[in-house]
Structure formats: structure tokens, C-alpha cells
Design a protein around this motif. Structure first.
Motif, mmCIF file in Angstrom:
data_model
loop_
_atom_site.group_PDB
_atom_site.id
_atom_site.type_symbol
_atom_site.label_atom_id
_atom_site.label_comp_id
_atom_site.label_asym_id
_atom_site.label_seq_id
_atom_site.Cartn_x
_atom_site.Cartn_y
_atom_site.Cartn_z
ATOM 1 N N ILE A 1 -6.655 -2.993 5.645
ATOM 2 C CA ILE A 1 -5.792 -1.852 5.359
ATOM 3 C C ILE A 1 -6.155 -0.714 6.304
ATOM 4 O O ILE A 1 -7.281 -0.212 6.290
ATOM 5 N N LEU B 1 -3.131 -0.600 -4.160
ATOM 6 C CA LEU B 1 -2.656 -1.801 -3.451
ATOM 7 C C LEU B 1 -2.166 -2.792 -4.482
ATOM 8 O O LEU B 1 -2.945 -3.287 -5.305
ATOM 9 N N ALA C 1 0.852 -1.192 0.000
ATOM 10 C CA ALA C 1 0.000 0.000 0.000
ATOM 11 C C ALA C 1 0.891 1.248 0.000
ATOM 12 O O ALA C 1 2.104 1.164 0.211
#
Length: 465
Positions: free
Chosen positions: A457, A419, A76
Motif C-alpha cells: 500500500i 483496507l 484503500a
């Protein structure tokens, strides 16, 4: 003058990173392979960038799915942390948590509902343990037929959980906090078009959302082919459409058509418009036809199969009405006599999608990020979409989650590689993103049916604006 300067300064501070000098890759450079897809890179593809059709470029480059290497992890942008929330078992074995984790949606109370399509199961995931894993994983409903779409109705205080199977829509009684179905299923729509005759039985996913006012149920149905038209092929009836029903399952109309496979649906919370994350057609070349994420107006026509991207004609089909065929919204099962050429040529009415993605990325579930999330302010109102990854392209692309900047609910045509890290090499991948949902705290959850995982995330740093 002072007031004007203050307003300009505030406006500049509110713009997302792409508008603060972030470089956007455009032109032919926007067509990248997996080695060039990195978090933080923005891309914009326009109609002017599209090459002419070149069927000779068409390849079958299916990915070889391998176990996640020991040093592999989703990547990320700086400031974000990725943890394994659920699944990730090697397999398949009877002890695997999931067989095929696909679409995921957040219930109003914060529970995550996940469709394990191959298992025929809807799971409920709840809470986060100290190690980052789900506190609770429970099967809500089982023995379903490739479930995919999930919707809560009414939205704020639901009484029902709607599930879209491959050929039906069913609903279960639901009260916030339920871990297991207490009744049902009740079949609401008994006759959705079934499995497609494509490689792997493709286009069986059915998503569903309710309109913002809760009055209508919108169900997406992908095409049964790559380029067959509905007039000459009965199997395409009510396919490549978004179909509109009442909440009780009464068919009303074709809401929008010419979308080859709107896999993921979402309602824009600002505009109230339907949006679709769409797979376009194959076998016209490496850089044709772009997949896309777009708003979908009522009655909108996006061209399939005759046209693509705002009126480019597919060379494999004649001009509509040249032989009596033409765009047909399929309001009924009856079509005009093809020899009379009664269909209207809608060439000028073909809509251009809001955001063109790289061709063959296989864009699946999408969602909108709220204004109250834990991510930096610049993400407020943006969209995210999962890209399952290419097969009809010589250089592998996709296998990522993208972010789409929005301004008051409107897209500027760009998207960000958000991502990545799921590809091992030119031949092998270990992960394939499918579903994406925003938790009540503003973190993201991403399903991956390659490693059979759910990833979490969170935003940990202050390196983003």
C-alpha cells in the motif's frame, strides 16, 4: 490573543481527520457487517453500547474461502494505491509461493521477514521491481514449528533474529542483509504452552517483542479454551498471559494477564508501552465480546475468563471466590487451596481496553506508523491492525485492515475501516488479512493468508490531509 489563535490553528491542523469533522459511527450503528465496512469510515464502540449476553445468538459461521475473483482487489482510501507484492498463487500447488503467510516484520535494513506458518519457513522479501513485485524472495530458515513472532535483537544493529514457534522460542545469528541463516537455531525458551484444544487447533500463535530499553523479552500466549479458568484447568497455566523473559530466555514473571489471546504485540514508540491486538471470547452473542487493541501496563489484568470489558461478569463462571476460584497471575505452578478462597477478587481492577473493536473480528498483528513515513502527516503515530474476520457471528465482519488514531501515543477509542474488499458475499471470502508492517519508505505491507498474498500500500495522491 494573537498567540493563542496561532496555537489553536496549528493544533487544529495537526489533528487527524477524525478530529476535523469526520463523522464517527457510534452506538448500535458501530456494529456493522462487511457490506458497511468502507475505507474512511470511523467507528467508536463504548461500554454503554454492549448488549447483555445472549448465548442463543451464537453461531458457527465459518467463511468459505474462494479464489480471488478477477475483478476483486483490496480497497484503500482515496489517494492510496494497492499492488500485489508477492504470492497470490491459486492452489495449493507445489509451485505456490506461500502456504500460509502470516506475521511480517521489517528488519532495520528494510528487508521484510515473513512467517509462513504452515510451511514452517521464515522468508526474506527484498526490493520492488518495476512491476511492483518483490525483487527477492528467499527462505531464511526452514523446518520450524508453526513460526509466527519475529524480533530483531538488539533493535538498531541486530546480532540475532528471534522466532516464536508454537511451543518454543529460538534465535538465529543475524547480520543486516543476511538472506539465509548462517547458524542455529538456538533454543531460548523450550517450554511455551502448546497447541490449544480449540476448533482448528487455535491459539497456537506466539508473538514476541523486546521492551523499548531492550532489557526484556515479552511473549504473548493465548488461552487454551474459550472460558476455562486456570485454577481448575491445568492446561491454562501460563496462558492468556504476556510472559516476561530475559533476552537469554530466563523466565522472570507474568507481565500481564487476563488477555484471552494477544495475537499481535507492538511497542508504542512514543510512550514505550506494550500494546496488544487481542481476540476476546466467543459464544456470548453477535455483539459480545468486543475484540480490542490496547496498551498493556505491567501487572495489568484484563479479566479473562471471569470478566470482560472492565468488569462485566461472564455468566458462565461464578463470581471469583464464590467457589474458591479467582484471578491468578500464575507466578508459580502452585495455586492456593481453592477451599480457602485465598485469591483476591480483582473485579475493581479489571482494565477496560483502549479501543473496542467489533466482536469476533479476530484482530491479529498490529504496528505503529512512524512520523517520517510517506503517508499524509495525519497518519503520523497512528496504529494499524489486521482483522482476520469473524466466524461466531451471523453477519460477517472484519476481513480488513483498520487504522487507529493516536494523539501523543494515546487512543481516543475510535478506529477507521482502512483496507477492505476481501469479502465476496455473505458466505464467501477471498482474503483474510493477518500481518502488517511499515516499510522504511513509509509504505505498508499486508499479508493475507486467504489468497496467500502480500499486498503493498503506497500513497500516490494528495486527497488526504
Amino acid at each position: 490573543m494573537k498567540t493563542t489563535l496561532i496555537l489553536l490553528t496549528v493544533a487544529a491542523m495537526a489533528l487527524p481527520p477524525v478530529a476535523q469533522g469526520q463523522q464517527i459511527v457510534t452506538g448500535q450503528g458501530a456494529f456493522a457487517d462487511w457490506t458497511q465496512e468502507k475505507p474512511g469510515i470511523f467507528r467508536r464502540i463504548t461500554l454503554a453500547d454492549l448488549p447483555p449476553p445472549n448465548a442463543a445468538e451464537s453461531v458457527r459461521n465459518q467463511p468459505h474461502i474462494v479464489e480471488r475473483p478477477a475483478n476483486a482487489w483490496p480497497i484503500a482510501p482515496p489517494g492510496f494505491k494497492v499492488t500485489l507484492y508477492a504470492g497470490g498463487d491459486s492452489g495449493p500447488r507445489p509451485t505456490d509461493t506461500f502456504r500460509q503467510p502470516r506475521l511480517i516484520r521489517t528488519a532495520p535494513n528494510g528487508d521484510l521477514f515473513l512467517a509462513d506458518s504452515a510451511a514452517g519457513t521464515i522468508f526474506v522479501l527484498r526490493g520492488v521491481r518495476a512491476d511492483g513485485k518483490a525483487s527477492t524472495i528467499q527462505p531464511f530458515a526452514t523446518n520450524l514449528d508453526h513460526p509466527f513472532g519475529i524480533a530483531f535483537y538488539p533493535a538498531d544493529n541486530p546480532r540475532f533474529l528471534y522466532i516464536a514457534n508454537a511451543t518454543t522460542v529460538v534465535r538465529f545469528p543475524y547480520v543486516a542483509g543476511d538472506l539465509h541463516a548462517t547458524g542455529g537455531p538456538e533454543t531460548i525458551v523450550p517450554d511455551l504452552p502448546g497447541y490449544a484444544q480449540l476448533a482448528g487447533g487455535g491459539h497456537w500463535t506466539r508473538d514476541l517483542v523486546f521492551t523499548k530499553d531492550g532489557q526484556h523479552l515479552l511473549i504473548s500466549v493465548g488461552s487454551g479454551s474459550n472460558v476455562d479458568n486456570a485454577d481448575d484447568h491445568a492446561k491454562e497455566f501460563h496462558r492468556a498471559d504476556v510472559l516476561e523473559y530475559t533476552p537469554d530466555g530466563k523466565f522472570l514473571k507474568v507481565y500481564a494477564y487476563g488477555l484471552r489471546n494477544c495475537v499481535g504485540e507492538a511497542i508504542n514508540p512514543i510512550t514505550g508501552a506494550l500494546w496488544c491486538s487481542t481476540n476476546e471470547r466467543d459464544e456470548l452473542g453477535n455483539h459480545l465480546v468486543p475484540d480490542y487493541v490496547t496498551s498493556v501496563p505491567e501487572g495489568g489484568f484484563f479479566g479473562w475468563p471471569w470478566y470482560y470489558m472492565g468488569g462485566h461478569q461472564d455468566p458462565r463462571l461464578p463470581q471469583p471466590c464464590a467457589d474458591g476460584t479467582g484471578p491468578n497471575p500464575q507466578l508459580t505452578a502452585e495455586s492456593p487451596d481453592p477451599k480457602t478462597c485465598l485469591h483476591v477478587d480483582l473485579h475493581a481492577q479489571v482494565l477496560t481496553p483502549d479501543v473496542l473493536l467489533q466482536p469476533h473480528m479476530a484482530s491479529l498483528e498490529m504496528t505503529f506508523y512512524p512520523d517520517s513515513g510517506e503517508f499524509p502527516k495525519a497518519y503520523d503515530g497512528d496504529a494499524f491492525a489486521a482483522e482476520h474476520g469473524s466466524w461466531n457471528r451471523d453477519k460477517r465482519t472484519g476481513y480488513e485492515v483498520i487504522r487507529i488514531p493516536l494523539h501523543n501515543g494515546k487512543a481516543d477509542g475510535s478506529y477507521e475501516d482502512f483496507l477492505t474488499g476481501f469479502v465476496v458475499d455473505d458466505n464467501s471470502v477471498w482474503g483474510r488479512p493477518v500481518g502488517i508492517a511499515v516499510a522504511k519508505d513509509g509504505s505498508l505491507f499486508v499479508t493475507d493468508d486467504g489468497s496467500r498474498s502480500v499486498w503493498h500500500i503506497t500513497y500516490e495522491g494528495n486527497s488526504q490531509p
